[in-house]
Design a protein around this motif. Sequence first.
Motif, PDB file in Angstrom:
ATOM      1  N   PHE A  17      12.172  12.348   5.879  1.00 43.32           N
ATOM      2  CA  PHE A  17      11.655  11.125   6.454  1.00 43.32           C
ATOM      3  C   PHE A  17      12.733  10.358   7.204  1.00 43.32           C
ATOM      4  O   PHE A  17      13.919  10.381   6.839  1.00 43.32           O
ATOM      5  CB  PHE A  17      11.084  10.218   5.360  1.00 43.32           C
ATOM      6  CG  PHE A  17       9.759  10.683   4.831  1.00 43.32           C
ATOM      7  CD1 PHE A  17       9.683  11.607   3.815  1.00 43.32           C
ATOM      8  CD2 PHE A  17       8.574  10.183   5.366  1.00 43.32           C
ATOM      9  CE1 PHE A  17       8.458  12.054   3.333  1.00 43.32           C
ATOM     10  CE2 PHE A  17       7.338  10.614   4.890  1.00 43.32           C
ATOM     11  CZ  PHE A  17       7.282  11.544   3.872  1.00 43.32           C
ATOM     12  N   GLY A  18      12.289   9.673   8.241  1.00 39.40           N
ATOM     13  CA  GLY A  18      13.152   8.721   8.902  1.00 39.40           C
ATOM     14  C   GLY A  18      13.299   7.483   8.039  1.00 39.40           C
ATOM     15  O   GLY A  18      12.642   7.343   6.995  1.00 39.40           O
ATOM     16  N   TYR A  41       6.441   8.544  -5.889  1.00 43.07           N
ATOM     17  CA  TYR A  41       5.135   8.840  -5.317  1.00 43.07           C
ATOM     18  C   TYR A  41       4.729  10.267  -5.672  1.00 43.07           C
ATOM     19  O   TYR A  41       5.493  11.212  -5.459  1.00 43.07           O
ATOM     20  CB  TYR A  41       5.157   8.740  -3.789  1.00 43.07           C
ATOM     21  CG  TYR A  41       5.359   7.368  -3.236  1.00 43.07           C
ATOM     22  CD1 TYR A  41       6.615   6.938  -2.809  1.00 43.07           C
ATOM     23  CD2 TYR A  41       4.287   6.482  -3.111  1.00 43.07           C
ATOM     24  CE1 TYR A  41       6.804   5.681  -2.280  1.00 43.07           C
ATOM     25  CE2 TYR A  41       4.469   5.219  -2.583  1.00 43.07           C
ATOM     26  CZ  TYR A  41       5.737   4.816  -2.171  1.00 43.07           C
ATOM     27  OH  TYR A  41       5.907   3.572  -1.651  1.00 43.07           O
ATOM     28  N   TYR A 100       7.779  12.567  -4.652  1.00 44.90           N
ATOM     29  CA  TYR A 100       8.788  11.990  -3.772  1.00 44.90           C
ATOM     30  C   TYR A 100       9.331  10.731  -4.423  1.00 44.90           C
ATOM     31  O   TYR A 100       8.638  10.043  -5.172  1.00 44.90           O
ATOM     32  CB  TYR A 100       8.201  11.665  -2.400  1.00 44.90           C
ATOM     33  CG  TYR A 100       8.112  12.863  -1.481  1.00 44.90           C
ATOM     34  CD1 TYR A 100       7.089  13.797  -1.613  1.00 44.90           C
ATOM     35  CD2 TYR A 100       9.078  13.082  -0.504  1.00 44.90           C
ATOM     36  CE1 TYR A 100       7.022  14.916  -0.785  1.00 44.90           C
ATOM     37  CE2 TYR A 100       9.021  14.196   0.326  1.00 44.90           C
ATOM     38  CZ  TYR A 100       7.997  15.101   0.169  1.00 44.90           C
ATOM     39  OH  TYR A 100       7.943  16.208   0.976  1.00 44.90           O
ATOM     40  N   PHE A 102      -0.460  10.469  -0.289  1.00 45.09           N
ATOM     41  CA  PHE A 102       0.405   9.789  -1.235  1.00 45.09           C
ATOM     42  C   PHE A 102      -0.399   8.941  -2.208  1.00 45.09           C
ATOM     43  O   PHE A 102      -1.373   8.288  -1.839  1.00 45.09           O
ATOM     44  CB  PHE A 102       1.398   8.890  -0.494  1.00 45.09           C
ATOM     45  CG  PHE A 102       2.535   9.643   0.137  1.00 45.09           C
ATOM     46  CD1 PHE A 102       2.388  10.222   1.381  1.00 45.09           C
ATOM     47  CD2 PHE A 102       3.748   9.777  -0.519  1.00 45.09           C
ATOM     48  CE1 PHE A 102       3.431  10.926   1.972  1.00 45.09           C
ATOM     49  CE2 PHE A 102       4.794  10.479   0.062  1.00 45.09           C
ATOM     50  CZ  PHE A 102       4.638  11.059   1.300  1.00 45.09           C
ATOM     51  N   GLY A 103       0.041   8.975  -3.465  1.00 38.58           N
ATOM     52  CA  GLY A 103      -0.496   8.033  -4.432  1.00 38.58           C
ATOM     53  C   GLY A 103       0.046   6.642  -4.165  1.00 38.58           C
ATOM     54  O   GLY A 103       0.846   6.434  -3.248  1.00 38.58           O
ATOM     55  N   GLN A 104      -0.409   5.702  -4.956  1.00 33.93           N
ATOM     56  CA  GLN A 104      -0.008   4.308  -4.748  1.00 33.93           C
ATOM     57  C   GLN A 104       1.445   4.040  -5.109  1.00 33.93           C
ATOM     58  O   GLN A 104       2.012   3.033  -4.722  1.00 33.93           O
ATOM     59  CB  GLN A 104      -0.903   3.387  -5.582  1.00 33.93           C
ATOM     60  CG  GLN A 104      -2.345   3.345  -5.116  1.00 33.93           C
ATOM     61  CD  GLN A 104      -2.460   2.741  -3.723  1.00 33.93           C
ATOM     62  OE1 GLN A 104      -1.874   1.719  -3.421  1.00 33.93           O
ATOM     63  NE2 GLN A 104      -3.213   3.390  -2.854  1.00 33.93           N
ATOM     64  N   GLY A 105       2.016   4.957  -5.859  1.00 34.89           N
ATOM     65  CA  GLY A 105       3.417   4.802  -6.236  1.00 34.89           C
ATOM     66  C   GLY A 105       3.582   4.074  -7.566  1.00 34.89           C
ATOM     67  O   GLY A 105       2.755   3.222  -7.946  1.00 34.89           O
ATOM     68  N   LEU A 153      12.835   7.795   1.764  1.00 34.10           N
ATOM     69  CA  LEU A 153      11.953   8.582   0.920  1.00 34.10           C
ATOM     70  C   LEU A 153      12.440  10.033   0.935  1.00 34.10           C
ATOM     71  O   LEU A 153      12.745  10.577   1.988  1.00 34.10           O
ATOM     72  CB  LEU A 153      10.537   8.488   1.475  1.00 34.10           C
ATOM     73  CG  LEU A 153       9.392   8.995   0.636  1.00 34.10           C
ATOM     74  CD1 LEU A 153       9.292   8.239  -0.669  1.00 34.10           C
ATOM     75  CD2 LEU A 153       8.076   8.855   1.426  1.00 34.10           C
ATOM     76  N   LYS A 176       1.366   0.944 -11.777  1.00 41.69           N
ATOM     77  CA  LYS A 176       2.125   0.427 -10.640  1.00 41.69           C
ATOM     78  C   LYS A 176       3.569   0.146 -11.041  1.00 41.69           C
ATOM     79  O   LYS A 176       4.485   0.328 -10.258  1.00 41.69           O
ATOM     80  CB  LYS A 176       1.471  -0.858 -10.130  1.00 41.69           C
ATOM     81  CG  LYS A 176       1.929  -1.278  -8.741  1.00 41.69           C
ATOM     82  CD  LYS A 176       1.124  -2.458  -8.247  1.00 41.69           C
ATOM     83  CE  LYS A 176       1.555  -2.868  -6.855  1.00 41.69           C
ATOM     84  NZ  LYS A 176       1.195  -1.871  -5.841  1.00 41.69           N
ATOM     85  N   GLN A 193       0.834  -1.202   0.000  1.00 39.66           N
ATOM     86  CA  GLN A 193       0.000   0.000   0.000  1.00 39.66           C
ATOM     87  C   GLN A 193       0.871   1.256   0.000  1.00 39.66           C
ATOM     88  O   GLN A 193       2.079   1.199   0.159  1.00 39.66           O
ATOM     89  CB  GLN A 193      -0.916   0.018   1.230  1.00 39.66           C
ATOM     90  CG  GLN A 193      -1.792  -1.196   1.369  1.00 39.66           C
ATOM     91  CD  GLN A 193      -2.833  -1.281   0.277  1.00 39.66           C
ATOM     92  OE1 GLN A 193      -3.448  -0.275  -0.091  1.00 39.66           O
ATOM     93  NE2 GLN A 193      -3.020  -2.460  -0.280  1.00 39.66           N
ATOM     94  N   SER A 194       0.190   2.383  -0.155  1.00 34.94           N
ATOM     95  CA  SER A 194       0.905   3.646  -0.106  1.00 34.94           C
ATOM     96  C   SER A 194       1.024   4.138   1.340  1.00 34.94           C
ATOM     97  O   SER A 194       0.588   3.468   2.267  1.00 34.94           O
ATOM     98  CB  SER A 194       0.158   4.685  -0.953  1.00 34.94           C
ATOM     99  OG  SER A 194       0.929   5.851  -1.068  1.00 34.94           O
ATOM    100  N   LEU A 195       1.638   5.281   1.499  1.00 34.47           N
ATOM    101  CA  LEU A 195       1.779   5.856   2.829  1.00 34.47           C
ATOM    102  C   LEU A 195       0.494   6.570   3.229  1.00 34.47           C
ATOM    103  O   LEU A 195      -0.115   7.275   2.430  1.00 34.47           O
ATOM    104  CB  LEU A 195       2.919   6.867   2.867  1.00 34.47           C
ATOM    105  CG  LEU A 195       4.349   6.332   2.798  1.00 34.47           C
ATOM    106  CD1 LEU A 195       4.757   6.029   1.381  1.00 34.47           C
ATOM    107  CD2 LEU A 195       5.316   7.328   3.426  1.00 34.47           C
TER     108      LEU A 195
END
Lengths: 111, 115
Positions: A102-103, B86, B36, B105-108, B44, B9, A41-43
């Motif tokens: 981001f970490g 992303y 990103y 965020f999009g799905q990437g 990221l 995807k 999934q995405s963030l």
Amino acid sequence: SAVISQKPSRDICQRGTSLTIQCQVDSQVTMMFWYRQQPGQSLTLIATANQGSEATYESGFVIDKFPISRPNLTFSTLTVSNMSPEDSSIYLCSVGSEKLFFGSGTQLSVL
Amino acid sequence: AQRVTQPEKLLSVFKGAPVELKCNYSYSGSPELFWYVQYSRQRLQLLLRHISRESIKGFTADLNKGETSFHLKKPFAQEEDSAMYYCAPTFNSNAGGTSYGKLTFGQGTILTVHP
């Protein structure tokens, strides 16, 4: 820029237990953000942590499940409580405003 | 509803070929838009922001308000561009305000550039 240290980097936990994730920043920041990335999934933003006030949670996330502390301007913790396998995810902290840093993330596996 | 869509995807191209990573959003206002990128075994990181109108590592992205799109483009892909990308808009939560850190965020899209 901001350097973020996040730990643990990964953990394997038993169902019903809790895990606290720490996020340390090398500079003072007003807001810190906690994101979750479930497998495939995405963030998704969990909550925004402001120093000196309660965290603001996004829809679908509650304080009882994901309590957050923000004791000062460089540190925050996220606790994943009463874990179930559905909590297996990567958890990320981030800081910034116009540009987010981001970490490295905490990969959590719940058995 | 506020939504961001990356329809692909996976995207594979050969080195030197043009590449376009698609991003569409659904929002009645004016979002701030970001791309990103996450390279293998790295964190990221921000690639570019639409308001900066900059080109980073040869990538550009133009906001098309009519089509509500923010596609990422590069005329000649390189192997080191292989990564997860992303699209991430920030939707204003308050009238006249912007919540910069609250990204959706999009799905990437996993981009693979073959030699």
